[in-house]
Scaffold this motif. Sequence first.
Motif, PDB file in Angstrom:
ATOM      1  N   ASP A 337      -6.652  -5.167  -6.465  1.00  0.00           N
ATOM      2  CA  ASP A 337      -6.436  -3.808  -6.633  1.00  0.00           C
ATOM      3  C   ASP A 337      -4.789  -3.870  -7.531  1.00  0.00           C
ATOM      4  O   ASP A 337      -4.345  -2.831  -7.202  1.00  0.00           O
ATOM      5  N   GLY A 338      -4.919  -4.645  -8.393  1.00  0.00           N
ATOM      6  CA  GLY A 338      -3.516  -4.751  -9.267  1.00  0.00           C
ATOM      7  C   GLY A 338      -2.288  -5.126  -8.270  1.00  0.00           C
ATOM      8  O   GLY A 338      -1.111  -4.647  -8.817  1.00  0.00           O
ATOM      9  N   LYS A 339      -2.324  -5.783  -7.234  1.00  0.00           N
ATOM     10  CA  LYS A 339      -1.218  -6.329  -6.473  1.00  0.00           C
ATOM     11  C   LYS A 339      -1.451  -7.678  -6.401  1.00  0.00           C
ATOM     12  O   LYS A 339      -2.548  -8.460  -6.062  1.00  0.00           O
ATOM     13  N   LEU A 340      -0.461  -8.279  -5.956  1.00  0.00           N
ATOM     14  CA  LEU A 340      -0.114  -9.831  -5.703  1.00  0.00           C
ATOM     15  C   LEU A 340      -0.244  -9.882  -4.070  1.00  0.00           C
ATOM     16  O   LEU A 340       0.625  -9.215  -3.378  1.00  0.00           O
ATOM     17  N   LEU A 341      -1.121 -10.939  -3.671  1.00  0.00           N
ATOM     18  CA  LEU A 341      -1.283 -10.999  -2.357  1.00  0.00           C
ATOM     19  C   LEU A 341      -0.669 -12.303  -1.911  1.00  0.00           C
ATOM     20  O   LEU A 341      -1.030 -13.418  -2.709  1.00  0.00           O
ATOM     21  N   LEU A 342       0.133 -12.428  -0.917  1.00  0.00           N
ATOM     22  CA  LEU A 342       0.933 -13.922  -0.541  1.00  0.00           C
ATOM     23  C   LEU A 342       0.346 -14.152   0.901  1.00  0.00           C
ATOM     24  O   LEU A 342       0.793 -13.440   1.609  1.00  0.00           O
ATOM     25  N   LEU A 354       1.603 -10.577   2.709  1.00  0.00           N
ATOM     26  CA  LEU A 354       2.488  -9.695   1.944  1.00  0.00           C
ATOM     27  C   LEU A 354       1.696  -9.029   0.752  1.00  0.00           C
ATOM     28  O   LEU A 354       1.043  -9.756   0.048  1.00  0.00           O
ATOM     29  N   SER A 355       1.991  -8.001   0.431  1.00  0.00           N
ATOM     30  CA  SER A 355       1.422  -7.525  -0.827  1.00  0.00           C
ATOM     31  C   SER A 355       2.612  -6.975  -1.783  1.00  0.00           C
ATOM     32  O   SER A 355       3.463  -6.340  -1.354  1.00  0.00           O
ATOM     33  N   GLU A 365       8.137  -2.070  -3.712  1.00  0.00           N
ATOM     34  CA  GLU A 365       7.267  -2.795  -4.155  1.00  0.00           C
ATOM     35  C   GLU A 365       6.478  -3.865  -3.050  1.00  0.00           C
ATOM     36  O   GLU A 365       5.134  -4.199  -3.192  1.00  0.00           O
ATOM     37  N   TRP A 366       6.922  -4.026  -2.110  1.00  0.00           N
ATOM     38  CA  TRP A 366       6.551  -5.015  -0.898  1.00  0.00           C
ATOM     39  C   TRP A 366       6.158  -4.258   0.249  1.00  0.00           C
ATOM     40  O   TRP A 366       6.619  -3.173   0.897  1.00  0.00           O
ATOM     41  N   LYS A 367       4.904  -4.751   0.769  1.00  0.00           N
ATOM     42  CA  LYS A 367       4.144  -4.057   1.919  1.00  0.00           C
ATOM     43  C   LYS A 367       3.390  -5.208   2.642  1.00  0.00           C
ATOM     44  O   LYS A 367       3.244  -6.196   2.212  1.00  0.00           O
ATOM     45  N   THR A 368       3.151  -4.908   3.900  1.00  0.00           N
ATOM     46  CA  THR A 368       2.127  -5.700   4.592  1.00  0.00           C
ATOM     47  C   THR A 368       0.698  -5.166   4.303  1.00  0.00           C
ATOM     48  O   THR A 368       0.664  -3.952   4.136  1.00  0.00           O
TER      49      THR A 368
END
Length: 385
Positions: A337-342, A354-355, A365-368
Amino acid sequence: MPGFMTGKKRLSEPNMCFSISTKQDTLARSKSISSLNSQVTDGLESPLLPGLPDDVAKYCLALAPRSSFPSMGAVSKKWRAFIQSKEFITVRKLAGLLEEWLYVLTMNPDGKDSLWEVLDCLGHKHRTLPPMPGPVKAGFGVVALHGKLLVMAGYSVIGGTSSASSGVHQYDPCLNRWCKLANMNVARYDFACAEVSGLVYAVGGYGMDGDNLSSAEVYNPDTNKWTLIESLRRPRWGCFACGFEGKLYIMGGRSSFTIGNSRFVDVYNPERHTWCEMKNGCVMVTAHAVLGKKLFCMEWKNQRKLTIFNPEDNSWEMVPVPLTGSSCIGFRFGILDGKLLLFSLEKEPGYCTLSYDPNAAPGSEWKTTEIKPSGLCLCSVTIKA
C-alpha cells in the motif's frame, strides 16, 4: 470405446436379453463420453461466457476477488488460460481492481523449515503456499513478474554435499501451484536479480565450485528462455539488484577488485547492451526494497537509519528509524500500500512492525502496524494481481 467393450465369450440363451441391454447401455455411454471429450477439446474455441462477447466476459471475470482465482481456473481451459495471461492483469488494472498481496518467506520457530505465506494490506493471512518442488535451497533469488513469483537458482545440501542450482520455479497465484521454467545458463547462488521492463536479470554470485562469477543473463517470459548478456567488469557476489527507468543497478556485496565490501554500483543499459560504473553505493546491505522511484536500504553497520537512493541525481540520504533499544536489532523489508514495512528480526513480543510512508506529512512518516508474518521473515516480494 475400449474401456467399455464386452468380452467375446458367447452368452447362453436365457441371458441374451441382458446381453443386448448391456451392449445398448455401453453404446449410449460411449456416445456420451465421446460428446464430453468433444466439448473439452473444443473448450478453447467456445466463448468465455455464453451469450456475451469475449471482451465483455473478460471484464466480468476480472471483477472476481483474487481469492477466487484458483477456483476459477478449474472451470474450463479457456478460463484458466485467460487468468494466467498478462491480459488478465491488464484488464484488472484498467478496472482498478488489482489487489496487492505480500508474499513472505518465513522461518518456522524451530528454525528447521521455511514456508511462503500471503498477507494483504490489512495483515490478514490468506494462505500458505504449497511447498516448492525439489530440495530445500538457500542463496536463491526471488522476483515478481507479471503477477507471478519466480524463485531462481540457489544451492542445496544433499547427503552432506552442497550443489549450486540453475533451476527456476514459478508460483502462479491464480492456480495456487508451482511449475518448472527453463533453467538458467549458469548455476549460481548469492547473486543479484531483478525485473526490468518485463525481463528478469541474474548477475554474479557464486558458481558450481564456489567460484566468483561475473556472468549475467536475462530471462524472457514470452519465450521461456535465458540468454547470456555482457558480463560484469569484475566478479561480484553477495550483491543485490534493482531496476530504475529501464536500467539495471547492481549494488552491495563484494567484488574481486575491492578490499572488503564494495561501494561500486554497476549499471546495465539494455538498449545499449553495456555496463557502466558509479562509485557512491552502499555497503553490507542487510535489507533493501524499491518503493516508488527510490531504493531503501539498511546497512549492517547502522540499523537505526534508512539509507535512501534517488536514481534521478544518484544521491543518497539517511532517515532515522524511531526505535530505541539494542542497535543490533535487524530488519527485513516489505512493501504494501505504498508504504515500507520493517519486520523486526528480534523475537521478543515488544517489537512491532514499523511502517514508513514517504508521502506522509513531515513528522508523521513513521507508524506501527499489525501486519506481521507468523515467523521470522527471510525475504518478501509484493505481487499485484
